[in-house]
Motif scaffolding. Structure first.
Motif, PDB file in Angstrom:
ATOM      1  N   ASN A 179      -4.184 -23.113 -81.956  1.00  0.00           N
ATOM      2  CA  ASN A 179      -3.923 -23.155 -83.386  1.00  0.00           C
ATOM      3  C   ASN A 179      -4.594 -24.399 -83.972  1.00  0.00           C
ATOM      4  OD1 ASN A 179      -2.145 -25.406 -83.109  1.00  0.00           O
ATOM      5  ND2 ASN A 179      -0.395 -24.064 -82.803  1.00  0.00           N
ATOM      6  N   GLU A 180      -4.533 -24.556 -85.278  1.00  0.00           N
ATOM      7  CA  GLU A 180      -5.256 -25.654 -85.926  1.00  0.00           C
ATOM      8  C   GLU A 180      -4.827 -27.022 -85.424  1.00  0.00           C
ATOM      9  OE1 GLU A 180      -6.877 -25.068 -90.304  1.00  0.00           O
ATOM     10  OE2 GLU A 180      -4.743 -24.563 -90.194  1.00  0.00           O
ATOM     11  N   ILE A 181      -3.531 -27.205 -85.240  1.00  0.00           N
ATOM     12  CA  ILE A 181      -3.019 -28.503 -84.794  1.00  0.00           C
ATOM     13  C   ILE A 181      -3.508 -28.799 -83.381  1.00  0.00           C
ATOM     14  CG2 ILE A 181      -0.941 -29.803 -84.213  1.00  0.00           C
ATOM     15  CD1 ILE A 181       0.471 -28.308 -86.481  1.00  0.00           C
ATOM     16  N   GLU A 182      -3.403 -27.802 -82.502  1.00  0.00           N
ATOM     17  CA  GLU A 182      -3.839 -27.979 -81.121  1.00  0.00           C
ATOM     18  C   GLU A 182      -5.345 -28.248 -81.044  1.00  0.00           C
ATOM     19  OE1 GLU A 182      -0.467 -24.850 -79.427  1.00  0.00           O
ATOM     20  OE2 GLU A 182      -2.518 -24.193 -79.869  1.00  0.00           O
ATOM     21  N   ALA A 183      -6.116 -27.551 -81.871  1.00  0.00           N
ATOM     22  CA  ALA A 183      -7.568 -27.760 -81.894  1.00  0.00           C
ATOM     23  C   ALA A 183      -7.898 -29.199 -82.294  1.00  0.00           C
ATOM     24  CB  ALA A 183      -8.228 -26.776 -82.848  1.00  0.00           C
ATOM     25  N   GLY A 184      -7.164 -29.733 -83.268  1.00  0.00           N
ATOM     26  CA  GLY A 184      -7.380 -31.112 -83.675  1.00  0.00           C
ATOM     27  C   GLY A 184      -7.025 -32.101 -82.583  1.00  0.00           C
ATOM     28  N   GLN A 185      -5.944 -31.819 -81.856  1.00  0.00           N
ATOM     29  CA  GLN A 185      -5.527 -32.707 -80.770  1.00  0.00           C
ATOM     30  C   GLN A 185      -6.542 -32.699 -79.633  1.00  0.00           C
ATOM     31  OE1 GLN A 185      -1.677 -30.936 -80.049  1.00  0.00           O
ATOM     32  NE2 GLN A 185      -0.600 -32.466 -81.268  1.00  0.00           N
ATOM     33  N   LEU A 186      -7.051 -31.516 -79.274  1.00  0.00           N
ATOM     34  CA  LEU A 186      -8.036 -31.446 -78.204  1.00  0.00           C
ATOM     35  C   LEU A 186      -9.351 -32.092 -78.636  1.00  0.00           C
ATOM     36  CD1 LEU A 186      -8.732 -30.513 -75.368  1.00  0.00           C
ATOM     37  CD2 LEU A 186      -9.393 -28.290 -76.327  1.00  0.00           C
ATOM     38  N   SER A 187      -9.713 -31.884 -79.896  1.00  0.00           N
ATOM     39  CA  SER A 187     -10.920 -32.509 -80.433  1.00  0.00           C
ATOM     40  C   SER A 187     -10.847 -34.026 -80.309  1.00  0.00           C
ATOM     41  CB  SER A 187     -11.092 -32.103 -81.901  1.00  0.00           C
ATOM     42  OG  SER A 187     -12.071 -32.876 -82.531  1.00  0.00           O
ATOM     43  N   ALA A 188      -9.702 -34.595 -80.677  1.00  0.00           N
ATOM     44  CA  ALA A 188      -9.529 -36.045 -80.585  1.00  0.00           C
ATOM     45  C   ALA A 188      -9.586 -36.514 -79.142  1.00  0.00           C
ATOM     46  CB  ALA A 188      -8.208 -36.452 -81.226  1.00  0.00           C
ATOM     47  N   ASP A 189      -9.003 -35.735 -78.235  1.00  0.00           N
ATOM     48  CA  ASP A 189      -8.971 -36.120 -76.825  1.00  0.00           C
ATOM     49  C   ASP A 189     -10.369 -36.092 -76.210  1.00  0.00           C
ATOM     50  OD1 ASP A 189      -7.228 -36.507 -74.259  1.00  0.00           O
ATOM     51  OD2 ASP A 189      -8.596 -34.874 -73.761  1.00  0.00           O
ATOM     52  N   VAL A 190     -11.151 -35.060 -76.538  1.00  0.00           N
ATOM     53  CA  VAL A 190     -12.490 -34.922 -75.963  1.00  0.00           C
ATOM     54  C   VAL A 190     -13.491 -35.835 -76.672  1.00  0.00           C
ATOM     55  CG1 VAL A 190     -14.371 -33.279 -75.513  1.00  0.00           C
ATOM     56  CG2 VAL A 190     -11.994 -32.575 -75.200  1.00  0.00           C
ATOM     57  N   GLY A 191     -13.220 -36.141 -77.959  1.00  0.00           N
ATOM     58  CA  GLY A 191     -14.094 -37.030 -78.701  1.00  0.00           C
ATOM     59  C   GLY A 191     -15.235 -36.336 -79.411  1.00  0.00           C
ATOM     60  N   VAL A 192     -15.045 -35.051 -79.756  1.00  0.00           N
ATOM     61  CA  VAL A 192     -16.063 -34.315 -80.513  1.00  0.00           C
ATOM     62  C   VAL A 192     -15.365 -33.561 -81.636  1.00  0.00           C
ATOM     63  CG1 VAL A 192     -17.565 -34.058 -78.506  1.00  0.00           C
ATOM     64  CG2 VAL A 192     -15.916 -32.259 -79.042  1.00  0.00           C
ATOM     65  N   ALA A 193     -16.133 -33.061 -82.602  1.00  0.00           N
ATOM     66  CA  ALA A 193     -15.571 -32.244 -83.667  1.00  0.00           C
ATOM     67  C   ALA A 193     -15.037 -30.938 -83.095  1.00  0.00           C
ATOM     68  CB  ALA A 193     -16.640 -31.960 -84.724  1.00  0.00           C
ATOM     69  N   VAL A 194     -14.102 -30.336 -83.809  1.00  0.00           N
ATOM     70  CA  VAL A 194     -13.489 -29.090 -83.338  1.00  0.00           C
ATOM     71  C   VAL A 194     -14.550 -28.048 -83.023  1.00  0.00           C
ATOM     72  CG1 VAL A 194     -12.064 -27.118 -84.024  1.00  0.00           C
ATOM     73  CG2 VAL A 194     -11.259 -29.451 -84.451  1.00  0.00           C
ATOM     74  N   ASP A 195     -15.509 -27.862 -83.925  1.00  0.00           N
ATOM     75  CA  ASP A 195     -16.519 -26.822 -83.710  1.00  0.00           C
ATOM     76  C   ASP A 195     -17.591 -27.227 -82.702  1.00  0.00           C
ATOM     77  OD1 ASP A 195     -17.866 -28.655 -85.228  1.00  0.00           O
ATOM     78  OD2 ASP A 195     -18.395 -27.272 -86.848  1.00  0.00           O
ATOM     79  N   GLU A 196     -17.420 -28.410 -82.088  1.00  0.00           N
ATOM     80  CA  GLU A 196     -18.350 -28.842 -81.042  1.00  0.00           C
ATOM     81  C   GLU A 196     -17.684 -28.912 -79.667  1.00  0.00           C
ATOM     82  OE1 GLU A 196     -19.809 -32.579 -82.428  1.00  0.00           O
ATOM     83  OE2 GLU A 196     -21.155 -31.690 -83.914  1.00  0.00           O
ATOM     84  N   LEU A 197     -16.444 -28.427 -79.558  1.00  0.00           N
ATOM     85  CA  LEU A 197     -15.776 -28.417 -78.254  1.00  0.00           C
ATOM     86  C   LEU A 197     -16.621 -27.625 -77.257  1.00  0.00           C
ATOM     87  CD1 LEU A 197     -12.073 -27.907 -79.401  1.00  0.00           C
ATOM     88  CD2 LEU A 197     -12.967 -29.866 -78.123  1.00  0.00           C
ATOM     89  N   PRO A 198     -16.786 -28.136 -76.029  1.00  0.00           N
ATOM     90  CA  PRO A 198     -17.711 -27.536 -75.070  1.00  0.00           C
ATOM     91  C   PRO A 198     -17.147 -26.286 -74.390  1.00  0.00           C
ATOM     92  CG  PRO A 198     -16.641 -29.436 -74.084  1.00  0.00           C
ATOM     93  CD  PRO A 198     -16.173 -29.386 -75.509  1.00  0.00           C
ATOM     94  N   VAL A 199     -17.102 -25.207 -75.147  1.00  0.00           N
ATOM     95  CA  VAL A 199     -16.618 -23.933 -74.634  1.00  0.00           C
ATOM     96  C   VAL A 199     -17.439 -22.839 -75.298  1.00  0.00           C
ATOM     97  CG1 VAL A 199     -14.845 -23.698 -76.423  1.00  0.00           C
ATOM     98  CG2 VAL A 199     -14.522 -22.572 -74.214  1.00  0.00           C
ATOM     99  N   ALA A 200     -17.640 -21.720 -74.609  1.00  0.00           N
ATOM    100  CA  ALA A 200     -18.519 -20.674 -75.131  1.00  0.00           C
ATOM    101  C   ALA A 200     -18.024 -20.113 -76.458  1.00  0.00           C
ATOM    102  CB  ALA A 200     -18.660 -19.553 -74.106  1.00  0.00           C
ATOM    103  N   ARG A 201     -16.704 -19.922 -76.556  1.00  0.00           N
ATOM    104  CA  ARG A 201     -16.118 -19.360 -77.776  1.00  0.00           C
ATOM    105  C   ARG A 201     -14.780 -20.040 -78.032  1.00  0.00           C
ATOM    106  NH1 ARG A 201     -18.086 -16.008 -74.305  1.00  0.00           N
ATOM    107  NH2 ARG A 201     -19.846 -14.636 -74.863  1.00  0.00           N
ATOM    108  N   LEU A 202     -14.572 -20.451 -79.269  1.00  0.00           N
ATOM    109  CA  LEU A 202     -13.338 -21.117 -79.664  1.00  0.00           C
ATOM    110  C   LEU A 202     -12.662 -20.293 -80.752  1.00  0.00           C
ATOM    111  CD1 LEU A 202     -11.445 -23.629 -79.714  1.00  0.00           C
ATOM    112  CD2 LEU A 202     -12.968 -24.568 -81.473  1.00  0.00           C
ATOM    113  N   LEU A 203     -11.445 -19.829 -80.474  1.00  0.00           N
ATOM    114  CA  LEU A 203     -10.678 -19.043 -81.428  1.00  0.00           C
ATOM    115  C   LEU A 203      -9.554 -19.915 -81.971  1.00  0.00           C
ATOM    116  CD1 LEU A 203      -9.923 -16.386 -82.825  1.00  0.00           C
ATOM    117  CD2 LEU A 203      -8.676 -15.737 -80.743  1.00  0.00           C
ATOM    118  N   VAL A 204      -9.614 -20.225 -83.269  1.00  0.00           N
ATOM    119  CA  VAL A 204      -8.624 -21.092 -83.900  1.00  0.00           C
ATOM    120  C   VAL A 204      -7.786 -20.264 -84.869  1.00  0.00           C
ATOM    121  CG1 VAL A 204      -8.226 -23.147 -85.299  1.00  0.00           C
ATOM    122  CG2 VAL A 204     -10.163 -23.075 -83.717  1.00  0.00           C
TER     123      VAL A 204
END
Length: 294
Positions: A179-204
């Motif tokens: 969900n949006e909150i989780e995507a933001g938390q993972l983005s902060a943890d990995v250190g990239v923007a949400v739409d740049e998370l290193p996965v083939a497909r991201l469903l938010v």
């Protein structure tokens, strides 16, 4: 093709309350009910009701035969659900008059998986099958790795969210659902923007704002709006959505059509009490969409 699911099975205990309690507050429930739940069970039921083959890999306790029977009655293959000594998982679900919820989960048997059970089940899977995973079981990463080795398409719902386990899953995931909150938390943890998370497909998923699929593999972004309804109970709506989306993809729908199918199913589900039992079947979803289109 088939959709496999290493997933939780819970006894959901529902308490209807006038509002969600605050810290230290005691409220009197106006209604109580018990039903089948767990993110895994919900997603398997959604897949089955959408018309795909759902094969659940699960664990229940000595008192949990009713849950396995309920899954079977709802169309899920339960041949890989094992009954053991650890009690069946359960969730205490408080739902207020606006349909919002507060949930406390006891994992129980859902954290008692052993690797041979998963290996035995996945030995029956075929390349191109789907594997659904969530964070309510143990051995999720190990299952994802074995699934990728066999050529399965791995869909991972990173909930309940923990940044470390979610980050460790990224190399093995074809669709990461957050969900949006989780995507933001993972983005902060990995250190990239949400739409740049290193996965083939991201469903938010974005609740009443719908959902967006960032298909990095194809270089496309797909969005779907939520259908406006009056919610009675939002418990399990995300599970219903993901299960229907995966079933749609399994059946060869385009990403946009699969997202729309999932959004329609979730819209119907939140107008009903309960979790697994509230998930609509494909005919209901098709009629709903026909009514929208016409």
């Amino acid at each position: 093709m088939a959709v496999w699911n290493l997933g939780s099975i819970n006894e959901d205990r529902f308490y209807r309350v006038p509002r969600l309690p605050g810290p230290g507050e005691t409220l009197t429930a106006t209604r109580f009910s018990v039903g089948l739940g767990g993110k895994g069970a919900n997603q398997s039921v959604a897949v089955a009701k959408a018309g795909s083959t759902a094969r659940h890999i699960g664990r229940i306790g000595p008192e949990g035969a009713w849950a396995r029977d309920s899954l079977k009655a709802l169309g899920v293959d339960v041949g890989f659900v094992i009954q053991g000594e650890v009690p069946t998982g359960h969730a205490n679900v408080h739902v207020d008059n606006a349909g919002e919820n507060m949930i406390v989960i006891y994992p129980g048997a859902n954290r008692a998986f052993e690797l041979p059970q998963i290996e035995t089940a996945l030995a029956k899977a075929r390349p191109g099958d789907f594997l659904l995973l969530q964070n309510e079981t143990n051995l999720t990463r190990e299952a994802a790795q074995k699934a990728k080795e066999k050529g399965l398409f791995v869909v991972y719902s990173a909930a309940p969210f923990e940044a470390g386990p979610a980050r460790a899953m990224l190399p093995f995931v074809d669709i990461l659902a957050l969900n949006e909150i989780e995507a933001g938390q993972l983005s902060a943890d990995v250190g990239v923007a949400v739409d740049e998370l290193p996965v083939a497909r991201l469903l938010v998923t974005r609740g009443a704002a719908g959902a967006v699929l960032h298909d990095h593999a194809a270089g496309k972004v797909h969005t779907v709006a939520a259908f406006p309804v009056d919610p009675l109970d939002t418990t399990g709506a995300g599970d219903c959505f993901v299960g229907y989306v995966v079933a749609g993809l399994d059946q060869g729908l385009s990403p946009v059509d699969a997202l729309r199918l999932g959004a329609a199913a979730a819209a119907l589900q939140v107008t009903r009490p309960g979790t697994s039992e509230a998930i609509p079947d494909r005919a209901e979803v098709t009629a709903f969409l026909d009514g929208i289109d016409n």
